[in-house]
Design a protein around this motif. Structure first.
Motif, PDB file in Angstrom:
ATOM      1  N   ASN A 431      38.271  18.716  12.530  1.00  0.00           N
ATOM      2  CA  ASN A 431      38.515  19.995  13.208  1.00  0.00           C
ATOM      3  C   ASN A 431      38.729  19.791  14.702  1.00  0.00           C
ATOM      4  O   ASN A 431      39.533  20.491  15.326  1.00  0.00           O
ATOM      5  N   CYS A 432      37.984  18.845  15.279  1.00  0.00           N
ATOM      6  CA  CYS A 432      38.180  18.538  16.701  1.00  0.00           C
ATOM      7  C   CYS A 432      39.593  18.037  16.959  1.00  0.00           C
ATOM      8  O   CYS A 432      40.194  18.338  17.997  1.00  0.00           O
ATOM      9  N   THR A 433      40.121  17.280  16.007  1.00  0.00           N
ATOM     10  CA  THR A 433      41.497  16.805  16.143  1.00  0.00           C
ATOM     11  C   THR A 433      42.471  17.971  16.185  1.00  0.00           C
ATOM     12  O   THR A 433      43.398  18.002  17.015  1.00  0.00           O
ATOM     13  N   GLU A 434      42.264  18.953  15.297  1.00  0.00           N
ATOM     14  CA  GLU A 434      43.126  20.140  15.293  1.00  0.00           C
ATOM     15  C   GLU A 434      42.982  20.925  16.593  1.00  0.00           C
ATOM     16  O   GLU A 434      43.965  21.428  17.146  1.00  0.00           O
ATOM     17  N   SER A 436      42.148  19.776  19.531  1.00  0.00           N
ATOM     18  CA  SER A 436      42.773  19.043  20.640  1.00  0.00           C
ATOM     19  C   SER A 436      44.285  19.200  20.649  1.00  0.00           C
ATOM     20  O   SER A 436      44.924  19.062  21.693  1.00  0.00           O
ATOM     21  N   ARG A 437      44.858  19.511  19.489  1.00  0.00           N
ATOM     22  CA  ARG A 437      46.309  19.667  19.417  1.00  0.00           C
ATOM     23  C   ARG A 437      46.771  21.066  19.792  1.00  0.00           C
ATOM     24  O   ARG A 437      47.962  21.290  20.019  1.00  0.00           O
ATOM     25  N   ILE A 479      30.695  16.178  23.565  1.00  0.00           N
ATOM     26  CA  ILE A 479      29.874  15.146  22.945  1.00  0.00           C
ATOM     27  C   ILE A 479      30.503  14.622  21.654  1.00  0.00           C
ATOM     28  O   ILE A 479      29.858  13.892  20.901  1.00  0.00           O
ATOM     29  N   THR A 480      31.768  14.973  21.421  1.00  0.00           N
ATOM     30  CA  THR A 480      32.469  14.463  20.246  1.00  0.00           C
ATOM     31  C   THR A 480      32.628  12.953  20.358  1.00  0.00           C
ATOM     32  O   THR A 480      32.917  12.416  21.430  1.00  0.00           O
ATOM     33  N   THR A 486      36.950  11.060  23.408  1.00  0.00           N
ATOM     34  CA  THR A 486      37.464  10.589  24.700  1.00  0.00           C
ATOM     35  C   THR A 486      38.639  11.444  25.160  1.00  0.00           C
ATOM     36  O   THR A 486      38.741  11.821  26.341  1.00  0.00           O
ATOM     37  N   MET A 487      39.515  11.776  24.227  1.00  0.00           N
ATOM     38  CA  MET A 487      40.675  12.608  24.555  1.00  0.00           C
ATOM     39  C   MET A 487      40.251  14.007  24.994  1.00  0.00           C
ATOM     40  O   MET A 487      40.778  14.558  25.971  1.00  0.00           O
ATOM     41  N   LEU A 488      39.271  14.589  24.262  1.00  0.00           N
ATOM     42  CA  LEU A 488      38.806  15.932  24.618  1.00  0.00           C
ATOM     43  C   LEU A 488      38.121  15.949  25.975  1.00  0.00           C
ATOM     44  O   LEU A 488      38.343  16.870  26.772  1.00  0.00           O
TER      45      LEU A 488
END
Length: 796
Positions: A431-434, A436-437, A479-480, A486-488
């Motif tokens: 979900n964090c990946t989504e 970040s996009r 804190i991901t 790192t990207m977030l």
């Protein structure tokens, strides 16, 4: 473990928390209401069965076979009863829950108002004709008469009598449906008019299900949970509102939530329906949207954004819709008003009619659901009646009144709920990946924490709620773990206003720990990056506030803070002090405190030992000159005694920090360190602890990656400042332990700090192989030519 009472065969009591008792009471009331529905439905079903049989008997046997032999009374009695039953059957045929309209509602209102009169008519007429048939010779027997005529007529009237009796019984019993319905409302989390009306709709739906599927079949599937889920797929807005509101209430009950959450999350259709409701921005749909948002907030921890492609967009729409907020008073005015006024089985629960008031919009059947807002006729006519009414009013308020509706809080605003959903979704790395996009979503989230100081009153409270939810979401993202984390963090840090807004929140005196805590956690995460660490240090207000929060008081005042906030502030200070001489100086120079003394006192406290040790360790590494001044030196020396004592009992991260701190203190004040070693009466035990810990950490752990390095460094300090310890190290097997370390290098030890399993701060010290060689050399050289002090080492 078996309790002594159980072992002895005695009684044991298991304490039950109030929440469990409330949940059990609600489940008991729901079961009671279901049995009540089944009983009423069985009465009506049995009455219908007798009515159908009477209808067939009359049309086929009486009117078909004995039409010419019937006298006028029986002919017209049978005909009227047949038409009453036919009219009732036609009305039920036209009215289906899926085909609701006002015309059908009028028909049902006329089956409802006629049901009791029709039942009474059947009972009276059947009884009269049966008595006449028994007492009088209505049909004289002759050679031309049919001997089956009278029994056939009697069978018809008995069937009609049974039908009328069962119908009347069902109507009378249904009048008391008010009591189990209100009992369920009071013992559950349903509140206010919307709660009472939702239970009423459930009662109606359960009744229809029993009549359609049968009492036994419906009883196995009849529940509030099933009703709420099934109502979501209805084409009626009112049914959907009832379903989602009941679902929200059930999820607040812990005994329902776990199983219900699993059931909902496993149904893609239900999830899509709930998510789709977030996009209902019309004014009349604000209540549905609110309840759907609250339900999804409960579900978010088990949902995947990829499974519902439009979910992130719809959730994001909540963030910027603060103007279209619902208010609970709207529920009193229009919540299910249409559905209740023209209910499925003809029941109307208008709020201001008494049981005896019949009108075209108030059927007899089901009018028991309206006792909560009645006024008793004749009240005030005389003293006795007035006293009776007062007693009834008190009893009603105590046992059957509707609990007051909770006011909407600022936690129920759409932006707060939207960020809460995103925060819980962010626990899943996919979900964090989504997230970040999503284009500009991070920028929009950080924009919410802009704190303006010119707002007061209710707007100020609302602003704080939005800021707090935004901070919690940013904290969760920061804190991901892994590359996505790192990207977030990089994207968050690139926001030009974020650091200034965080500083403003910490500086504002109107803020509180609820807002400070996530802000401090965010700063601690950013401080793991070297560039961000330096920039944060330039914002003096942040370090000043962190010191104030960490030490738990504001200078000389007696304002103390909680353990969680103090610990978080200490972690932020420890991260800021890593590798930054300027930040260390800023921390030590904060006016109004004796920093080393305060940290020394915190090391003696189990709650703060680990974080206080980490802060002081980093300060000692880069601020040796400041710590050698008389005041700080004395406190540092006394702290060393405490540290050496706590090493014997500490484990894990705390042990790593204590060992590292002891080694750093040895570099700052070596003479005090040597004196402490000479005066230590348990030197052998201390060395044994170090050797055992080094052997136990063959595989370095990301939670304390510097453990082996810290032990090797303090071994070097021991031997350098008190050579007699070399013999003890040799005897206890330190040389062999060091050789094992030299043979088992690890990438973990290349980092000072980890986030999850990802290294985020590189180690800046000497390579571990060099430290191992130095430690082994010191031990070997010191034990090659024994000294008097070394010979006495085994007595230390």
């Amino acid at each position: 473990m078996t309790r002594p009472e159980a072992a002895a065969g005695g009684e044991i009591s298991i304490p039950i928390c109030p929440g469990q008792r409330r949940a059990r009471a609600a489940a008991k009331r729901e079961t009671r209401l279901n049995w009540f529905v089944c009983f009423v439905a069985f009465g009506e079903w049995a009455g219908n069965a007798f009515g159908t049989l009477a209808f067939l008997w009359a049309t086929v046997v009486l009117l078909g076979g004995f039409c010419t032999a019937l006298n006028a009374e029986d002919f017209w009695f049978a005909t009227v009863m047949i038409f009453i039953e036919a009219f009732r059957s036609i009305g039920l045929m036209f009215v289906r829950p899926q085909e609701w309209n006002e015309v059908a509602a009028i028909v049902v209102i006329l089956v409802g108002n006629l049901q009791i009169p029709a039942a009474v008519a059947r009972i009276v007429l059947s009884s009269l004709r049966l008595s006449d048939l028994v007492a009088l010779n209505v049909y004289p027997q002759g050679k031309d008469s049919n001997r089956n005529l009278v029994p056939s007529i009697m069978v018809f009237y008995v069937l009609a009598l049974c039908q009328g009796t069962l119908d009347l019984m069902a109507c009378i019993v249904e009048l008391f449906a008010f009591f189990p319905r209100r009992s369920l409302v009071r013992h559950s989390r349903f509140r206010g008019q919307w709660g009472a009306r939702a239970v009423d709709v459930y009662y109606q739906r359960a009744y229809v299900t029993c009549m359609e599927a049968g009492v036994l079949a419906a009883g196995r599937t009849m529940s509030l949970a099933n009703f709420s889920i099934e109502s979501l797929s209805s084409t009626s807005r009112e049914m959907q509102l009832a379903g989602v509101s009941v679902l929200d209430a059930l999820l607040q009950q812990r005994n329902f939530s776990e199983e219900l959450l699993l059931r909902i999350s496993c149904s893609s259709n239900v999830v899509r329906t709930l998510v789709g409701m977030l996009g209902w921005t019309a004014q009349q749909d604000r209540d549905i949207r609110l309840f759907a948002a609250r339900v999804i907030a409960e579900l978010a921890g088990s949902l995947r954004l990829a499974s519902v492609p439009s979910m992130l967009k719809l959730v994001s729409s909540l963030l910027f819709d603060a103007e279209n907020q619902p208010a609970w008073h709207h529920h009193q005015q229009d919540f299910l008003s249409h559905a209740i006024s023209f209910s499925i089985n003809g029941e109307n629960v208008a709020d201001n009619q008494s049981p005896g008031q019949q009108s075209s919009s108030q059927p007899v059947h089901g009018n028991g659901g309206n006792l909560d807002n009645q006024t008793t006729q004749g009240e005030g006519d005389n003293g006795g009646c007035s006293l009776l009414c007062q007693c009834w009013q008190r009893m009603k308020e105590k046992h059957w009144s509707i609990p007051k509706e909770p006011p909407l809080t600022h936690q129920d605003s759409f932006p707060v709920l939207g960020m809460l959903i995103l925060e819980r979704l962010a626990y899943d790395i996919d979900n964090c990946t989504e997230i970040s996009r999503a284009t500009d979503l991070i920028f929009k989230i950080t924009g919410f924490i802009s704190y303006t100081s010119d707002t007061v009153g209710d707007d100020d409270v609302q602003q704080k709620a939005v800021i707090c939810s935004s901070l919690n979401l940013i904290r969760r993202l920061s804190i991901t773990e892994g590359k996505i984390g790192t990207m977030l963090r990089q994207e968050l840090w690139e926001s030009p206003f974020l650091l200034g807004n965080l500083a403003g929140i910490l500086e504002d005196s109107r803020s509180d720990p609820q807002i400070w805590k996530p802000a401090v956690d965010i700063i601690a995460m950013f401080a793991l990056d070297e560039e961000a660490r330096q920039e944060i240090g330039h914002t003096k207000v942040i370090i000043s506030k962190l010191v104030h929060l960490f030490l738990g008081r504001d200078g000389t005042t007696n304002v103390y803070y909680g353990q969680q906030l103090r610990t978080a502030s200490g972690e932020a200070l420890a991260n800021l002090a890593m590798g930054s001489t300027a930040n260390c100086s800023a921390i030590l120079e904060e006016p109004g405190y004796e920093l080393v003394k305060d940290i020394k006192n915190m090391i003696s406290d189990d709650e703060y030992r680990c974080v206080a040790t980490s802060v002081l360790q980093n300060l000692c590494a880069l601020s040796r000159d400041e710590l050698r001044c008389p005041g700080a030196r004395d406190h540092l020396s006394s702290a060393l005694t405490v540290v050496m004592e706590k090493i014997m009992t500490a484990e894990g991260k705390e042990l790593e920090s204590l060992i590292s701190l002891a080694s750093q203190i040895g570099d700052v004040i070596p003479e005090c360190f040597a004196h402490e070693l000479e005066s230590n009466t348990n030197g052998t035990g201390l060395v044994q602890k170090l050797v055992y810990t080094l052997n136990s950490n063959k595989k370095p752990c990301p939670k304390y990656p510097r453990m082996r390095r810290a032990i090797i460094q303090i071994t070097i300090s021991f031997v350098e400042w008190c050579p007699r310890y070399a013999t003890i190290f040799a005897v206890e097997g330190m040389a062999e332990a060091l050789s094992k370390v030299d043979r088992t290098p690890s990438k973990v030890e290349k980092y000072r700090a980890f986030l999850g399993n990802t290294g985020v701060v590189l180690e800046s010290g000497l390579p571990l192989t060099i430290l191992v060689a130095k430690a082994k050399g010191l031990i070997d050289s010191a034990t090659a030519t024994p000294t008097p002090s070394a010979q006495q080492g085994d007595h230390v």
